[in-house]
Design a protein around this motif. Structure first.
Motif, PDB file in Angstrom:
ATOM      1  N   GLN A 419       0.730  -1.069  -0.132  1.00 54.15           N
ATOM      2  CA  GLN A 419      -0.071  -0.004   0.052  1.00 54.15           C
ATOM      3  C   GLN A 419       0.815   1.357   0.000  1.00 54.15           C
ATOM      4  OE1 GLN A 419      -2.936   0.093   3.081  1.00 54.15           O
ATOM      5  NE2 GLN A 419      -3.966   1.699   2.356  1.00 54.15           N
ATOM      6  N   ASN A 420       1.759   1.208   0.716  1.00 55.90           N
ATOM      7  CA  ASN A 420       3.002   2.422   0.757  1.00 55.90           C
ATOM      8  C   ASN A 420       3.983   2.081  -0.128  1.00 55.90           C
ATOM      9  OD1 ASN A 420       1.469   3.846   2.753  1.00 55.90           O
ATOM     10  ND2 ASN A 420       2.094   2.630   4.489  1.00 55.90           N
ATOM     11  N   ILE A 421       4.066   2.341  -1.364  1.00 58.56           N
ATOM     12  CA  ILE A 421       4.918   1.966  -2.307  1.00 58.56           C
ATOM     13  C   ILE A 421       6.587   2.411  -1.720  1.00 58.56           C
ATOM     14  CG2 ILE A 421       5.751   1.716  -4.696  1.00 58.56           C
ATOM     15  CD1 ILE A 421       2.564   2.067  -5.235  1.00 58.56           C
ATOM     16  N   GLU A 422       7.497   1.798  -1.664  1.00 56.52           N
ATOM     17  CA  GLU A 422       8.825   2.495  -1.827  1.00 56.52           C
ATOM     18  C   GLU A 422       9.610   2.135  -3.102  1.00 56.52           C
ATOM     19  OE1 GLU A 422       9.727   3.929   0.746  1.00 56.52           O
ATOM     20  OE2 GLU A 422       7.982   3.706   2.100  1.00 56.52           O
ATOM     21  N   LEU A 423      10.316   3.264  -3.351  1.00 56.19           N
ATOM     22  CA  LEU A 423      11.243   2.863  -4.383  1.00 56.19           C
ATOM     23  C   LEU A 423      12.424   3.200  -4.195  1.00 56.19           C
ATOM     24  CD1 LEU A 423       9.210   4.984  -7.054  1.00 56.19           C
ATOM     25  CD2 LEU A 423       9.172   2.783  -6.893  1.00 56.19           C
ATOM     26  N   PHE A 424      13.671   2.849  -4.816  1.00 55.49           N
ATOM     27  CA  PHE A 424      14.892   3.021  -4.321  1.00 55.49           C
ATOM     28  C   PHE A 424      15.838   3.798  -5.042  1.00 55.49           C
ATOM     29  CE2 PHE A 424      13.173  -1.507  -3.206  1.00 55.49           C
ATOM     30  CZ  PHE A 424      13.329  -1.478  -2.011  1.00 55.49           C
ATOM     31  N   GLY A 425      16.776   4.317  -4.468  1.00 53.23           N
ATOM     32  CA  GLY A 425      17.759   5.274  -5.480  1.00 53.23           C
ATOM     33  C   GLY A 425      18.512   4.427  -6.567  1.00 53.23           C
ATOM     34  N   GLY A 426      18.375   5.179  -7.717  1.00 48.47           N
ATOM     35  CA  GLY A 426      18.886   4.180  -8.792  1.00 48.47           C
ATOM     36  C   GLY A 426      17.959   4.804 -10.179  1.00 48.47           C
ATOM     37  N   THR A 427      17.714   3.853 -11.125  1.00 48.03           N
ATOM     38  CA  THR A 427      17.189   4.334 -12.309  1.00 48.03           C
ATOM     39  C   THR A 427      15.616   3.576 -12.049  1.00 48.03           C
ATOM     40  OG1 THR A 427      17.669   2.214 -13.451  1.00 48.03           O
ATOM     41  CG2 THR A 427      18.989   4.296 -13.533  1.00 48.03           C
ATOM     42  N   LYS A 442      10.947  -9.277 -20.609  1.00 50.06           N
ATOM     43  CA  LYS A 442      10.286  -9.229 -19.085  1.00 50.06           C
ATOM     44  C   LYS A 442       9.957  -7.820 -18.876  1.00 50.06           C
ATOM     45  CE  LYS A 442      12.046 -13.555 -16.926  1.00 50.06           C
ATOM     46  NZ  LYS A 442      12.997 -13.921 -15.894  1.00 50.06           N
ATOM     47  N   LEU A 443      10.983  -7.045 -19.318  1.00 53.29           N
ATOM     48  CA  LEU A 443      10.998  -5.577 -19.032  1.00 53.29           C
ATOM     49  C   LEU A 443       9.912  -4.846 -19.766  1.00 53.29           C
ATOM     50  CD1 LEU A 443      11.755  -2.861 -17.726  1.00 53.29           C
ATOM     51  CD2 LEU A 443      13.412  -2.590 -19.531  1.00 53.29           C
ATOM     52  N   LYS A 444       9.760  -5.228 -21.169  1.00 53.32           N
ATOM     53  CA  LYS A 444       9.009  -4.870 -22.350  1.00 53.32           C
ATOM     54  C   LYS A 444       7.561  -5.234 -21.802  1.00 53.32           C
ATOM     55  CE  LYS A 444       7.584  -5.441 -26.968  1.00 53.32           C
ATOM     56  NZ  LYS A 444       7.846  -5.805 -28.028  1.00 53.32           N
ATOM     57  N   THR A 445       7.197  -6.488 -21.270  1.00 51.41           N
ATOM     58  CA  THR A 445       5.773  -6.893 -20.804  1.00 51.41           C
ATOM     59  C   THR A 445       5.375  -6.204 -19.652  1.00 51.41           C
ATOM     60  OG1 THR A 445       6.553  -9.108 -21.815  1.00 51.41           O
ATOM     61  CG2 THR A 445       4.669  -8.864 -20.166  1.00 51.41           C
ATOM     62  N   GLY A 451       1.501   0.432 -18.153  1.00 52.88           N
ATOM     63  CA  GLY A 451       1.348   1.765 -19.096  1.00 52.88           C
ATOM     64  C   GLY A 451       2.571   2.618 -18.993  1.00 52.88           C
ATOM     65  N   LEU A 452       3.605   1.974 -19.000  1.00 52.66           N
ATOM     66  CA  LEU A 452       5.034   2.628 -19.041  1.00 52.66           C
ATOM     67  C   LEU A 452       5.907   2.293 -20.368  1.00 52.66           C
ATOM     68  CD1 LEU A 452       6.058   2.270 -14.997  1.00 52.66           C
ATOM     69  CD2 LEU A 452       5.002   4.224 -16.159  1.00 52.66           C
ATOM     70  N   ASN A 453       5.183   2.261 -21.448  1.00 53.88           N
ATOM     71  CA  ASN A 453       5.911   1.734 -22.581  1.00 53.88           C
ATOM     72  C   ASN A 453       7.083   2.864 -22.816  1.00 53.88           C
ATOM     73  OD1 ASN A 453       4.184  -0.401 -23.471  1.00 53.88           O
ATOM     74  ND2 ASN A 453       2.624   1.031 -23.896  1.00 53.88           N
ATOM     75  N   TYR A 454       7.039   3.842 -22.356  1.00 57.56           N
ATOM     76  CA  TYR A 454       8.004   4.924 -22.853  1.00 57.56           C
ATOM     77  C   TYR A 454       9.390   4.687 -22.156  1.00 57.56           C
ATOM     78  CZ  TYR A 454       7.545   7.554 -18.573  1.00 57.56           C
ATOM     79  OH  TYR A 454       7.665   8.002 -17.269  1.00 57.56           O
ATOM     80  N   ILE A 455       9.107   4.159 -21.116  1.00 56.34           N
ATOM     81  CA  ILE A 455      10.467   3.730 -20.079  1.00 56.34           C
ATOM     82  C   ILE A 455      11.237   2.549 -20.943  1.00 56.34           C
ATOM     83  CG2 ILE A 455      11.415   2.643 -18.009  1.00 56.34           C
ATOM     84  CD1 ILE A 455       9.155   4.284 -16.442  1.00 56.34           C
ATOM     85  N   TYR A 456      10.604   1.713 -21.529  1.00 51.79           N
ATOM     86  CA  TYR A 456      11.082   0.486 -22.147  1.00 51.79           C
ATOM     87  C   TYR A 456      11.932   1.167 -23.347  1.00 51.79           C
ATOM     88  CZ  TYR A 456      11.782  -3.460 -24.838  1.00 51.79           C
ATOM     89  OH  TYR A 456      12.448  -4.416 -25.935  1.00 51.79           O
ATOM     90  N   GLU A 457      11.170   1.860 -24.232  1.00 46.18           N
ATOM     91  CA  GLU A 457      11.479   2.521 -25.421  1.00 46.18           C
ATOM     92  C   GLU A 457      12.935   3.424 -25.134  1.00 46.18           C
ATOM     93  OE1 GLU A 457       8.324   4.563 -26.913  1.00 46.18           O
ATOM     94  OE2 GLU A 457       7.103   2.678 -27.512  1.00 46.18           O
ATOM     95  N   ASP A 458      12.841   4.265 -24.016  1.00 44.18           N
ATOM     96  CA  ASP A 458      13.820   4.935 -23.683  1.00 44.18           C
ATOM     97  C   ASP A 458      15.118   4.152 -23.172  1.00 44.18           C
ATOM     98  OD1 ASP A 458      12.372   7.234 -24.364  1.00 44.18           O
ATOM     99  OD2 ASP A 458      12.160   7.811 -22.137  1.00 44.18           O
ATOM    100  N   TYR A 459      14.863   3.185 -22.407  1.00 46.14           N
ATOM    101  CA  TYR A 459      15.895   1.848 -22.117  1.00 46.14           C
ATOM    102  C   TYR A 459      16.649   1.502 -23.341  1.00 46.14           C
ATOM    103  CZ  TYR A 459      18.043  -2.268 -20.400  1.00 46.14           C
ATOM    104  OH  TYR A 459      18.938  -3.228 -20.275  1.00 46.14           O
ATOM    105  N   LEU A 460      15.887   1.221 -24.294  1.00 42.37           N
ATOM    106  CA  LEU A 460      16.265   0.841 -25.673  1.00 42.37           C
ATOM    107  C   LEU A 460      17.290   1.878 -26.391  1.00 42.37           C
ATOM    108  CD1 LEU A 460      13.474  -1.288 -27.430  1.00 42.37           C
ATOM    109  CD2 LEU A 460      15.472  -2.274 -26.188  1.00 42.37           C
ATOM    110  N   ASN A 461      17.085   2.948 -26.187  1.00 46.40           N
ATOM    111  CA  ASN A 461      17.689   4.263 -26.775  1.00 46.40           C
ATOM    112  C   ASN A 461      18.653   4.897 -25.783  1.00 46.40           C
ATOM    113  OD1 ASN A 461      16.266   4.176 -29.102  1.00 46.40           O
ATOM    114  ND2 ASN A 461      14.655   5.482 -28.092  1.00 46.40           N
ATOM    115  N   ASN A 462      19.004   3.831 -24.737  1.00 50.36           N
ATOM    116  CA  ASN A 462      20.017   4.183 -23.504  1.00 50.36           C
ATOM    117  C   ASN A 462      19.963   5.537 -22.951  1.00 50.36           C
ATOM    118  OD1 ASN A 462      21.747   2.064 -24.107  1.00 50.36           O
ATOM    119  ND2 ASN A 462      22.517   3.086 -26.214  1.00 50.36           N
ATOM    120  N   THR A 463      18.704   5.789 -22.653  1.00 50.53           N
ATOM    121  CA  THR A 463      17.927   6.900 -21.834  1.00 50.53           C
ATOM    122  C   THR A 463      17.697   6.564 -20.562  1.00 50.53           C
ATOM    123  OG1 THR A 463      17.545   8.309 -23.803  1.00 50.53           O
ATOM    124  CG2 THR A 463      16.656   8.983 -21.699  1.00 50.53           C
ATOM    125  N   GLU A 464      18.163   6.875 -19.354  1.00 57.46           N
ATOM    126  CA  GLU A 464      17.772   6.237 -18.158  1.00 57.46           C
ATOM    127  C   GLU A 464      16.771   7.567 -17.499  1.00 57.46           C
ATOM    128  OE1 GLU A 464      17.724   3.471 -17.145  1.00 57.46           O
ATOM    129  OE2 GLU A 464      19.440   2.396 -18.116  1.00 57.46           O
TER     130      GLU A 464
END
Length: 572
Positions: A419-427, A442-445, A451-464
């Motif tokens: 319920q309380n979502i914790e994210l970690f420092g990084g990408t 797995k990342l693409k799926t 609903g975060l398709n752009y994150i996968y696409e940016d990853y393929l383009n070496n954009t973090e």
């Protein structure tokens, strides 16, 4: 008899076993310390020979050979001391690294422990590592030989030997007094520092609310109180340590001069032959050599006390909190969840958070858990993922207790959105992939389902896309989507989502429901805790909780039939 049992328990502790395992490092360092302590005496021999045989021999070659031997002896002493320090360093790294692994697992694998205590123990490990890598460790190894050199002065004259031992005893007394004064202040400083850090972390996590409500001045006053207490205790300990160091230096300087004065007095009284005048310088030199490691130890007494306290803290922590025993390796789970009369009591209370919950969910099913706030939905989610153990009853996955299942082994097959979502420092990609090497498919799926398709696409383009350690720059909706993607990553066999749509807009909700219905085809077992009845569209089973009790558990179809029957009866 009780004391013997306690001593035996201490000897069999994890820390004691690791210490025994690393004794060869200590023995080798101690062996080298014999030469490190003996070779610095070479200048004394050089002085004796220079003002005796060399002058009488009238030989320059003799002098040069002695000079070369002196340089070789001192160079060898420095080299052996360097090797000894490397051995101590290697042993300390090995010892602390193994201890760190055990402590890290112990702190993080049992969620019932307070993080503040865990953070303190991890800081204690850092204290131990720093101490073992310092010059103080070598000085402690030199201490027994320092005592030997003090005894050598007895052969020059017993009175001078007694004076040397008196100086050493005075330095020791100063050290003990300083320890008694410094130790409680160091403990207070550690407690206040831990409190201060915890408060500061809490304030950062709730920064937006603090700014909006104007509570920062009040929070600062509260934090400053803890910080001031820490600084005061630290300053007091440092002042006492500085006083002890200054007093020890005085004792050392006075002792050297007193040795010369006592030797001169003995010769004036004809108790010591005048021909032994040269031995007074030797006694002073040996006395200084003997006092050097003692002075180093006393000057660093605060570090010694802190390291000893840290060692005891770690030892006690591991005895009171034994590491979770590794279970036999289990096959990949199929996803059959069986809850039998599971109850959970509030900490230190007879109040039940959950009371006699029983159900079974099979692979390919979606169970929606409904209930008011405080009904026990989040606690049930924690039971399902093995984050918490039921006070009574059982929660099993494929017939095995989820709580006792090795988390490192189960983790890849489990998806969890707290319920309380914790994210970690990084990408963002690292968070989605659970800090494993990203698998592109797995990342693409996972990104598609969240609903975060752009994150996968940016990853393929070496954009973090980076996330700061406090994840302060991530919006609530993005945080939730990242948590959902992380839960979906790797097609887990058990998916537990706690309020997955609380920060999503209507369109994102529809996409999420579609993703759940599509993910159901992977034959996963899915639990969704929610207030959002819109998600019922994806349900196979519905569980309704009321004040921790199971009010309804049935298929959506059966519940709909019962509701229609009830409506007809009311109409008639």
């Amino acid at each position: 008899m009780i004391q013997k049992a306690e001593d035996k328990a201490k000897d069999s502790s994890i820390v004691a076993k690791l210490r025994k395992e690393h004794q060869p490092y200590f023995r080798n360092a101690l062996f080298l310390s014999v030469f490190v302590a003996a070779l610095p005496v070479a200048p004394i021999a050089f002085m004796r020979l220079t003002f005796g045989p060399v002058l009488y021999s009238d030989s320059v070659a003799y002098l040069l050979w002695l000079l070369l031997i002196l340089i070789a002896a001192l160079t060898l002493a420095a080299a052996l001391e360097w090797v000894r320090d490397r051995i101590i360093m290697a042993g300390s790294i090995s010892f602390v690294s193994k201890l760190e692994k055990i402590v890290f697992s112990t702190v993080f694998e049992d969620s019932s422990r307070e993080w503040t205590k865990g953070a303190t123990i991890i800081n204690d490990l850092r204290t131990i590592r720093t101490f073992l890598a310092s010059q103080v460790a070598g000085a402690i190894l030199d201490a027994p030989f320092a005592i030997f050199w003090l005894l050598v002065i007895f052969f020059i004259h017993p009175f001078m030997g007694l004076l040397s031992i008196f100086g050493a005893v005075m330095a020791l007394i100063v050290g003990v007094i300083v320890e008694k004064k410094v130790e409680p202040e160091m403990e207070k400083a550690g407690e206040h520092q831990s409190t201060s850090r915890s408060e500061l972390t809490s304030y950062f996590q709730n920064l937006n609310a603090s700014l909006a409500m104007g509570t920062l001045p009040n929070l600062y006053d509260r934090w400053n109180k803890s910080q001031s207490s820490f600084l005061l205790s630290q300053a007091t300990a440092s002042a006492q340590q500085s006083f002890g160091g200054a007093l020890t230096r005085v004792i050392m300087l006075v002792q050297g001069s007193m040795l010369l004065g006592l030797g001169t007095l003995l010769m004036l009284l004809e108790i010591m032959p005048i021909g032994m005048a040269g031995n007074l310088i030797i006694a002073k030199f040996i006395g200084a050599l003997a006092m050097r490691p003692m002075m180093t130890a006393v000057m660093s007494w605060k570090n010694i006390v802190a390291a000893r306290q840290a060692y005891e803290n770690v030892d006690i922590f591991l005895q009171e909190n034994p590491a979770v025993k590794k279970q036999m390796k289990l096959p990949k789970p199929k996803g059959v969840i069986q809850i039998t009369n599971a109850s959970v009591y509030a900490d230190d209370s007879d109040k039940k958070i959950l009371d006699q919950i029983s159900l079974q969910a099979n692979p390919g099913s979606v169970t929606i858990v409904l209930g008011e706030s405080g009904a026990g939905k989040t606690t049930l989610a924690k039971l399902l993922v093995g984050f918490r153990e039921p006070s009574a009853g059982s929660v099993r996955l494929d017939g095995v207790s989820v709580f006792n299942w090795d988390k490192a082994e189960l983790g890849p097959h489990l998806g969890y959105l707290p319920q309380n979502i914790e994210l970690f420092g990084g990408t963002m990609v690292e968070n989605i992939c659970r800090f494993e090497k990203p698998d592109q498919e797995k990342l693409k799926t996972a990104c598609k389902r969240a609903g975060l398709n752009y994150i996968y696409e940016d990853y393929l383009n070496n954009t973090e896309h980076s996330i700061d350690p406090d994840s302060m720059t991530v919006s609530g909706g993005m945080r939730q989507k990242l948590g959902i993607a992380r839960a979906f990553y790797g097609d887990p066999k058990l998916l537990v989502l706690d309020e997955p749509t609380s920060s999503l807009d209507s369109e994102s909700e529809d996409n999420f429901i579609a993703a759940i219905m599509e993910f159901q085809k992977t034959n996963a077992t899915i639990f969704i805790m929610t207030h959002n009845k819109k998600i019922l569209k994806a349900a196979d089973h519905i569980l309704v909780l009321f004040k921790g009790r199971q009010k309804i558990f049935d298929t959506k179809t059966n519940i709909a039939k019962k509701m229609r029957m009830s409506q007809l009866e009311e109409t008639n």
